[in-house]
Design a protein around this motif. Structure first.
Motif, short mmCIF file in Angstrom:
data_model
loop_
_atom_site.label_atom_id
_atom_site.label_comp_id
_atom_site.label_asym_id
_atom_site.label_seq_id
_atom_site.Cartn_x
_atom_site.Cartn_y
_atom_site.Cartn_z
N THR A 175 -8.24 5.00 5.78
CA THR A 175 -8.08 5.56 4.44
C THR A 175 -6.62 5.87 4.15
O THR A 175 -6.07 5.47 3.11
CB THR A 175 -8.91 6.85 4.31
N VAL A 176 -5.99 6.58 5.05
CA VAL A 176 -4.59 6.97 4.86
C VAL A 176 -3.68 5.74 4.93
O VAL A 176 -2.75 5.59 4.13
CB VAL A 176 -4.17 8.01 5.92
N SER A 177 -3.95 4.85 5.88
CA SER A 177 -3.14 3.64 6.00
C SER A 177 -3.25 2.79 4.74
O SER A 177 -2.27 2.17 4.30
CB SER A 177 -3.60 2.82 7.22
N ASN A 178 -4.43 2.75 4.17
CA ASN A 178 -4.68 1.98 2.95
C ASN A 178 -3.72 2.36 1.83
O ASN A 178 -3.20 1.50 1.12
CB ASN A 178 -6.14 2.22 2.53
N VAL A 179 -3.48 3.67 1.69
CA VAL A 179 -2.64 4.16 0.59
C VAL A 179 -1.26 3.54 0.65
O VAL A 179 -0.70 3.13 -0.38
CB VAL A 179 -2.54 5.71 0.66
N PHE A 180 -0.69 3.43 1.85
CA PHE A 180 0.71 3.02 1.98
C PHE A 180 0.89 1.52 2.26
O PHE A 180 1.76 0.88 1.66
CB PHE A 180 1.38 3.82 3.09
N VAL A 181 0.10 0.97 3.15
CA VAL A 181 0.35 -0.39 3.62
C VAL A 181 0.19 -1.42 2.51
O VAL A 181 1.01 -2.33 2.36
CB VAL A 181 -0.56 -0.74 4.82
N ILE A 182 -0.86 -1.28 1.70
CA ILE A 182 -1.10 -2.27 0.65
C ILE A 182 0.04 -2.29 -0.36
O ILE A 182 0.54 -3.37 -0.73
CB ILE A 182 -2.45 -1.99 -0.05
N GLY A 183 0.50 -1.13 -0.79
CA GLY A 183 1.59 -1.08 -1.77
C GLY A 183 2.89 -1.64 -1.23
O GLY A 183 3.60 -2.37 -1.93
N ILE A 184 3.19 -1.33 0.03
CA ILE A 184 4.42 -1.85 0.64
C ILE A 184 4.36 -3.37 0.77
O ILE A 184 5.31 -4.08 0.44
CB ILE A 184 4.65 -1.20 2.02
N ALA A 185 3.22 -3.88 1.25
CA ALA A 185 3.06 -5.33 1.39
C ALA A 185 3.11 -6.03 0.04
O ALA A 185 3.65 -7.14 -0.09
CB ALA A 185 1.74 -5.64 2.10
N MET A 186 2.58 -5.39 -0.96
CA MET A 186 2.57 -5.98 -2.30
C MET A 186 3.98 -6.12 -2.85
O MET A 186 4.38 -7.18 -3.33
CB MET A 186 1.71 -5.12 -3.22
N ASP A 187 4.76 -5.06 -2.78
CA ASP A 187 6.15 -5.12 -3.28
C ASP A 187 6.99 -6.11 -2.47
O ASP A 187 7.83 -6.82 -3.02
CB ASP A 187 6.79 -3.73 -3.23
N GLY A 188 6.76 -6.17 -1.16
CA GLY A 188 7.49 -7.12 -0.33
C GLY A 188 7.20 -8.56 -0.72
O GLY A 188 8.10 -9.40 -0.80
N THR A 189 5.93 -8.84 -1.00
CA THR A 189 5.55 -10.19 -1.40
C THR A 189 6.10 -10.53 -2.77
O THR A 189 6.59 -11.66 -3.01
CB THR A 189 4.02 -10.34 -1.40
N LEU A 233 -2.48 -8.07 4.34
CA LEU A 233 -2.92 -9.27 3.64
C LEU A 233 -3.50 -8.95 2.27
O LEU A 233 -3.35 -9.73 1.32
CB LEU A 233 -3.95 -10.01 4.49
N TYR A 234 -4.13 -7.79 2.15
CA TYR A 234 -4.64 -7.36 0.85
C TYR A 234 -3.49 -7.19 -0.14
O TYR A 234 -3.57 -7.62 -1.30
CB TYR A 234 -5.42 -6.05 0.99
N GLY A 235 -2.40 -6.57 0.31
CA GLY A 235 -1.24 -6.43 -0.55
C GLY A 235 -0.65 -7.76 -0.94
O GLY A 235 -0.25 -7.98 -2.10
N VAL A 236 -0.60 -8.70 0.02
CA VAL A 236 -0.09 -10.05 -0.26
C VAL A 236 -0.97 -10.73 -1.31
O VAL A 236 -0.47 -11.33 -2.27
CB VAL A 236 -0.05 -10.89 1.03
#
Length: 252
Positions: free
Chosen positions: A84-98, A25-28
């Motif tokens: 911490t590690v999940s933060n690095v990847f999940v936010i960027g992936i969700a952001m590009d998807g949105t 949701l942060y990435g969105v």
């Protein structure tokens, strides 16, 4: 806190759901701020500026910057958690998807709507993933590590980092505007509200502070909330141990 620490307890499933739902949701929410076109959160300004210069997507830039910041944890002796590690990847992936699904705002009213929705969702996202208690984001760990290393206040360290980030991002072409100011002013109260709402019941005998307590929030999810005007000191010897108030690391 190690990457595997905290992977136990009867609330583990809920905490994992909150962690990944919050990061996604942060990435969105960050993507909605981009589409709104009225200004981004501080680290988003840097990510957008670097994306403009490099030709990479803003989500990929977010992942790269997160990884670089995480490397800076080594000399300041920070220890990453699963979050911490999940933060690095999940936010960027969700952001590009949105960004692939949501078009740019068509006119000022649509831009304002996306900006407001993005900020509100960012507050909810922050409450979800911080309350999950799986460790701070890379940018928050940098802040708390420098706070411990230098002895300077959280307020001073956070403000210095984010002013530098915003200035650099702006010079590179990142978007600074009313959304940036509104984010800085509102994200702290929003995150504090959602931390109470998203708080996971503590395990009996746990030393982890209740994220729904009345300790004032500081920012920035984004990361972290607000950076400006906050001055909470770390009561623990290790800024990423459970003794650290979750409110002191409210940014990714």
């Amino acid at each position: 806190m190690s990457i595997a620490s905290g992977l136990r307890g009867r609330h583990l499933t809920r905490r994992l759901v909150q962690l990944y739902a919050g990061l996604a949701l942060y990435g969105v929410s960050s993507a909605l701020l981009v589409r709104g076109g009225l200004g981004l959160e501080p680290w988003g300004v840097l990510h957008q500026g670097l994306a403009e210069r490099s030709g990479l997507s803003i989500g990929v830039v977010s992942i790269v910057v997160g990884a670089v910041v995480l490397l800076l944890w080594i000399p300041i002796r920070q220890k990453p958690g699963l979050g911490t590690v999940s933060n690095v990847f999940v936010i960027g992936i969700a952001m590009d998807g949105t960004l692939a699904l949501v078009p740019d705002a068509d006119g000022l009213p649509a831009g304002i709507a996306l900006m407001v929705l993005g900020i509100l969702l960012n507050g909810l996202a922050t409450g979800l993933y911080i309350a999950a208690r799986f460790g701070p984001g890379p940018r928050d760990g940098l802040m708390t590590g420098l706070h411990r290393l230098t002895g300077r206040s959280i307020r001073l360290v956070r403000t210095a980092i984010e002013v530098a980030v915003v200035a650099t991002g702006f010079l590179l072409g990142g978007s600074v505007g009313i959304g940036t100011v509104l984010y800085a002013l509102s994200i702290g109260p929003l995150a504090q509200f959602f931390l109470r709402w998203c708080a996971v019941p503590e395990e009996r005998g746990s030393n982890v502070q209740d994220p729904g307590s009345d300790v004032p929030a500081v920012q920035d999810p984004g990361s972290g909330i607000p950076a400006f005007g906050s001055d909470i000191q770390n009561p623990g010897s290790d800024p990423v141990t459970p003794a650290t108030p979750p409110q002191a690391i409210l940014r990714r």
